[in-house]
Design a protein around this motif. Structure first.
Motif, PDB file in Angstrom:
ATOM      1  N   ALA A   1      11.328  30.946   9.612  1.00 52.57           N
ATOM      2  CA  ALA A   1      11.860  31.955   8.687  1.00 52.57           C
ATOM      3  C   ALA A   1      13.044  32.682   9.327  1.00 52.57           C
ATOM      4  O   ALA A   1      14.024  33.035   8.659  1.00 52.57           O
ATOM      5  CB  ALA A   1      10.764  32.952   8.313  1.00 52.57           C
ATOM      6  N   ILE A   2      12.946  32.902  10.645  1.00 53.85           N
ATOM      7  CA  ILE A   2      14.046  33.556  11.372  1.00 53.85           C
ATOM      8  C   ILE A   2      15.272  32.636  11.393  1.00 53.85           C
ATOM      9  O   ILE A   2      16.399  33.066  11.121  1.00 53.85           O
ATOM     10  CB  ILE A   2      13.584  33.911  12.813  1.00 53.85           C
ATOM     11  N   ASP A   3      15.047  31.345  11.682  1.00 54.65           N
ATOM     12  CA  ASP A   3      16.157  30.384  11.691  1.00 54.65           C
ATOM     13  C   ASP A   3      16.823  30.308  10.315  1.00 54.65           C
ATOM     14  O   ASP A   3      18.051  30.233  10.220  1.00 54.65           O
ATOM     15  CB  ASP A   3      15.645  28.988  12.087  1.00 54.65           C
ATOM     16  N   ASP A   4      15.997  30.304   9.261  1.00 54.41           N
ATOM     17  CA  ASP A   4      16.554  30.219   7.908  1.00 54.41           C
ATOM     18  C   ASP A   4      17.436  31.424   7.595  1.00 54.41           C
ATOM     19  O   ASP A   4      18.496  31.290   6.981  1.00 54.41           O
ATOM     20  CB  ASP A   4      15.424  30.133   6.873  1.00 54.41           C
ATOM     21  N   LEU A   5      16.978  32.608   8.028  1.00 52.00           N
ATOM     22  CA  LEU A   5      17.780  33.808   7.768  1.00 52.00           C
ATOM     23  C   LEU A   5      19.126  33.723   8.482  1.00 52.00           C
ATOM     24  O   LEU A   5      20.153  34.124   7.924  1.00 52.00           O
ATOM     25  CB  LEU A   5      17.023  35.066   8.221  1.00 52.00           C
TER      26      LEU A   5
ATOM     27  N   GLU B   1      18.568  35.153  16.575  1.00 47.53           N
ATOM     28  CA  GLU B   1      17.934  33.828  16.530  1.00 47.53           C
ATOM     29  C   GLU B   1      17.472  33.417  17.927  1.00 47.53           C
ATOM     30  O   GLU B   1      16.384  32.863  18.090  1.00 47.53           O
ATOM     31  CB  GLU B   1      18.928  32.815  15.943  1.00 47.53           C
ATOM     32  N   ARG B   2      18.298  33.697  18.937  1.00 42.71           N
ATOM     33  CA  ARG B   2      17.938  33.343  20.314  1.00 42.71           C
ATOM     34  C   ARG B   2      16.711  34.130  20.780  1.00 42.71           C
ATOM     35  O   ARG B   2      15.832  33.587  21.430  1.00 42.71           O
ATOM     36  CB  ARG B   2      19.107  33.608  21.281  1.00 42.71           C
ATOM     37  N   ILE B   3      16.676  35.421  20.448  1.00 40.50           N
ATOM     38  CA  ILE B   3      15.518  36.240  20.835  1.00 40.50           C
ATOM     39  C   ILE B   3      14.257  35.666  20.184  1.00 40.50           C
ATOM     40  O   ILE B   3      13.210  35.556  20.817  1.00 40.50           O
ATOM     41  CB  ILE B   3      15.726  37.719  20.451  1.00 40.50           C
ATOM     42  N   GLY B   4      14.386  35.276  18.911  1.00 44.64           N
ATOM     43  CA  GLY B   4      13.256  34.663  18.210  1.00 44.64           C
ATOM     44  C   GLY B   4      12.790  33.396  18.913  1.00 44.64           C
ATOM     45  O   GLY B   4      11.583  33.142  19.039  1.00 44.64           O
ATOM     46  N   ASP B   5      13.749  32.594  19.390  1.00 40.85           N
ATOM     47  CA  ASP B   5      13.406  31.371  20.122  1.00 40.85           C
ATOM     48  C   ASP B   5      12.613  31.689  21.390  1.00 40.85           C
ATOM     49  O   ASP B   5      11.659  30.994  21.725  1.00 40.85           O
ATOM     50  CB  ASP B   5      14.677  30.617  20.526  1.00 40.85           C
ATOM     51  N   TYR B   6      13.044  32.729  22.101  1.00 43.63           N
ATOM     52  CA  TYR B   6      12.332  33.105  23.329  1.00 43.63           C
ATOM     53  C   TYR B   6      10.909  33.563  23.002  1.00 43.63           C
ATOM     54  O   TYR B   6       9.977  33.268  23.757  1.00 43.63           O
ATOM     55  CB  TYR B   6      13.089  34.217  24.071  1.00 43.63           C
TER      56      TYR B   6
END
Lengths: 239, 239
Positions: free
Chosen positions: A56-60, A96-101
């Protein structure tokens, strides 16, 4: 169409994009907290949730990039407005990067539950994650309110995160030297600590964007260079 | 000004930016090779050079971003052309990150020369760095020639880098278990391996941009997701 109409339309577009940024920010804050909780509580179910919700974060981010490109193409914004739109894309990239971490932390939780727990580390890691989440909250508030002072405060707080990380790094080395069976879990926990420290660097980037938007200049060049270095080049014992 | 004049002016602007990208790419390739050499030869002087030269890479990124923003503001490019300009900013961002990782490798060289050498690791690390540099060269060639096939080949080669990294990770754990005095140097070498693997992910990002520019679509969604994950979420033993 008069000039004012164009301006009003641009402002509306920008508000829509900013609303998406705030939504994205909320999801990322939640991901940080849930990932740290899943690690501390060895809660695999929560870890799985964090991993699932990352899409969902990537989509945003994708939507924000599309929106921004459309605004640029349609409204052809000049200097200041263009800067605003481009900064939105950068902030979305940082989020997006923070979400990945956070997703990565959750992944390692699923690996670490299979190993003997390392006492003490979880408390420090959870505190680091909590501090980063609060920095992110303030960075986004600073963005919405165009508050350079608050943004500068966030940038300063990143030093505390670096110190927490350095302390943990030394702790992990000690654990590993004491007991070779701790080497593998400590390697994973160390990754989590390093990635949390990198989250702080991305939050700092967002805060720097805010300072740039408000003042037209990046905060103190030296500090900025130092930050950029610490993102990837921190060698943990200082240089 | 006729439409053709505008188009020609846009093309000229873009060529200027692309020339800067190629220059930046050349500097980054050199930084990767020199950093790996400085590590293998324990050559602190070369390591210092790599660190000093990183600011030229950072400056080029800034220039490229400024140029791109100016082109957008002046020429108000539409759909396809805008995509081209935005992709240039993304590629410059990837190159800057790869340069940071090379600088980081050079920094750790200066720390590692103070410690006992870990036999064997340097050969594998140098090979990994060399492979990443060749991938970067091909990704930039693919960009200039708009060659989606070559870009896809680069994307495939990133898997080999991931495998080299996984093998090294296991090797480091073995070293550390055998001899606690190897724990600290291996932690640094492991960082270098991880950062080299991340360089590969950024090269892959550049190659994906090329595929997108040529075909209008990102390569196979699954593969792309897997890559994005591996950037930060690779937990080394697979998931």
């Amino acid at each position: 169409m008069t000039n004012e109409h164009i301006v009003a339309a641009f402002d509306r577009d920008l508000e829509t994009i900013q609303a998406r940024i705030m939504k994205m920010g909320g999801l990322v804050e939640q991901a940080i907290l849930d990932a740290a909780d899943s690690l501390a509580a060895r809660d695999e179910e929560l870890a799985r949730k964090v991993r699932r919700r990352d899409s969902a974060i990537d989509d945003l981010e994708e939507q924000i990039n599309d929106d921004a490109a459309r605004v640029i193409a349609l409204r052809a914004p000049t200097a200041t407005d263009l800067r605003l739109v481009l900064s939105v894309m950068k902030i979305a990239g940082n989020l997006e990067r923070i979400g990945d971490y956070a997703k990565n932390m959750a992944k390692r939780t699923s690996v670490l539950v299979e190993m003997a727990p390392i006492e003490g580390a979880n408390v420090s890691l959870k505190r680091m994650a909590r501090d980063v989440q609060l920095m992110l909250k303030d960075a986004l508030d600073a963005y919405v309110q165009r508050d350079a002072e608050l943004a500068m405060d966030v940038i300063r707080r990143d030093r505390d995160i670096d110190q927490l990380y350095n302390a943990l790094f030394r702790e992990f080395i000690t654990f590993m030297m004491e007991d070779p069976r701790k080497i593998t879990p400590c390697m994973h926990l160390h990754f989590i600590a390093k990635n949390t420290e990198r989250m702080g660097d991305h939050v700092t980037s967002i805060a720097e964007q805010v300072v740039y938007l408000v003042t037209g200049e990046f905060p103190d060049e030296d500090r900025q260079k130092a930050d950029r270095t610490s993102t990837d080049a921190s060698i943990t014992e200082g240089d």
